[in-house]
Motif scaffolding. Sequence first.
Motif, PDB file in Angstrom:
ATOM      1  N   UNK A 136       0.874  -1.174   0.000  1.00  0.00           N
ATOM      2  CA  UNK A 136       0.000   0.000   0.000  1.00  0.00           C
ATOM      3  C   UNK A 136       0.908   1.219   0.000  1.00  0.00           C
ATOM      4  N   UNK A 137       0.939   1.906  -1.136  1.00  0.00           N
ATOM      5  CA  UNK A 137       1.885   3.004  -1.312  1.00  0.00           C
ATOM      6  C   UNK A 137       1.440   4.237  -0.531  1.00  0.00           C
ATOM      7  N   UNK A 138       2.401   5.026  -0.017  1.00  0.00           N
ATOM      8  CA  UNK A 138       2.061   6.215   0.787  1.00  0.00           C
ATOM      9  C   UNK A 138       1.594   7.367  -0.108  1.00  0.00           C
ATOM     10  N   UNK A 139       1.124   8.438   0.492  1.00  0.00           N
ATOM     11  CA  UNK A 139       0.730   9.609  -0.252  1.00  0.00           C
ATOM     12  C   UNK A 139       1.923  10.121  -1.058  1.00  0.00           C
ATOM     13  N   UNK A 140       1.661  10.622  -2.268  1.00  0.00           N
ATOM     14  CA  UNK A 140       0.375  11.052  -2.837  1.00  0.00           C
ATOM     15  C   UNK A 140      -0.441   9.943  -3.511  1.00  0.00           C
ATOM     16  N   UNK A 141      -0.007   8.701  -3.404  1.00  0.00           N
ATOM     17  CA  UNK A 141      -0.806   7.606  -3.962  1.00  0.00           C
ATOM     18  C   UNK A 141      -2.111   7.488  -3.168  1.00  0.00           C
ATOM     19  N   UNK A 142      -3.150   7.043  -3.838  1.00  0.00           N
ATOM     20  CA  UNK A 142      -4.423   6.803  -3.159  1.00  0.00           C
ATOM     21  C   UNK A 142      -5.170   5.679  -3.877  1.00  0.00           C
ATOM     22  N   UNK A 143      -6.015   4.970  -3.120  1.00  0.00           N
ATOM     23  CA  UNK A 143      -6.826   3.906  -3.702  1.00  0.00           C
ATOM     24  C   UNK A 143      -7.877   4.518  -4.615  1.00  0.00           C
ATOM     25  N   UNK A 144      -8.252   3.755  -5.624  1.00  0.00           N
ATOM     26  CA  UNK A 144      -9.179   4.274  -6.632  1.00  0.00           C
ATOM     27  C   UNK A 144     -10.067   3.136  -7.099  1.00  0.00           C
ATOM     28  N   UNK A 145     -11.173   3.458  -7.787  1.00  0.00           N
ATOM     29  CA  UNK A 145     -12.053   2.424  -8.312  1.00  0.00           C
ATOM     30  C   UNK A 145     -11.275   1.405  -9.122  1.00  0.00           C
ATOM     31  N   UNK A 146     -11.350   0.163  -8.737  1.00  0.00           N
ATOM     32  CA  UNK A 146     -10.423  -0.836  -9.276  1.00  0.00           C
ATOM     33  C   UNK A 146     -10.775  -1.310 -10.675  1.00  0.00           C
ATOM     34  N   UNK A 147     -12.050  -1.384 -11.035  1.00  0.00           N
ATOM     35  CA  UNK A 147     -12.470  -1.988 -12.310  1.00  0.00           C
ATOM     36  C   UNK A 147     -11.702  -1.373 -13.492  1.00  0.00           C
ATOM     37  N   UNK A 148     -11.249  -2.192 -14.427  1.00  0.00           N
ATOM     38  CA  UNK A 148     -11.502  -3.633 -14.577  1.00  0.00           C
ATOM     39  C   UNK A 148     -10.480  -4.503 -13.841  1.00  0.00           C
ATOM     40  N   UNK A 149      -9.668  -3.887 -12.962  1.00  0.00           N
ATOM     41  CA  UNK A 149      -8.692  -4.645 -12.187  1.00  0.00           C
ATOM     42  C   UNK A 149      -9.324  -5.067 -10.859  1.00  0.00           C
TER      43      UNK A 149
END
Length: 269
Positions: A136-149
């Motif tokens: 789980x990468x630190x900021x500025x990365x953020x989780x996002x809607x995964x589809x189609x993954x």
Amino acid sequence: MRVVYRGLAVAAAAAVVAVAVVVVLPSEPDEVVAGPVTAPPTAPPSSGSAPSPGASPSASPSVSPAASTTPAAASSSAPRGTPSPGVSLSPGYTAMEALYADPRVPRLTRGVKRMAARSPGRRFVQDTRTGLAVVKLPRPWKSYGAAPFTTKQVLPKQRGTSLRGMFVTCPLPIMEQESPRDTALLAARWTLNHHPRGSRITWLASQPVGRGWMLVYRVTYGKRTSRAAVVVVDGGMSKPGLAFVTVPDSQRKQWRDIGRVASGVRVLG
């Protein structure tokens, strides 16, 4: 009277000759038909036509060697060597032969070095569909809607471009090969679908990881580049899992995270 009888005899003889001519002349076409029959050079060898009833066994059609080889026979007897880069592929080539013929993907040679391992950190994202846990990468990365993954982390959008860093996982989207290395090569080629048109790969690192293989590479498109990596690992599911990360040069400060991603793929449990 003797002269009359002699004239009648001459006339009768002429009539016999005429009759003989009438009988003999029709036999000449039969002799021509019964002669040798030669097929035209352009006749297909497998036309399936039956021989003439009047033809003798020695009068079978003759076909030149060039005409006796059909395209199917020629392709089945030709050697299946590796195509040169850029050639068009005919049906029947394997996935690896298609890879080697793709000018966007160079050969992976022994000169490509291993990458120094980096600490992935302590926070992970579990992907139960692939059987993998990834960083789980630190900021500025953020989780996002995964589809189609099945999982997805992204960097913030930038003004004036649609390109931004992306880190995803999913079940392997291409056919698994016998060698994990070959599977990773095909996966890296597949990731070009998620880079700008005309992208080409340059290998930066290649090495085995637990139950899989990892590749790090540079993607060049015009004057711009991205850094990317794929990690293919058997997570115990029906298909291996794929972790894929790419970061454009406009966000090069996060290139250091690619090493963390590549070093941090784990099998759940």
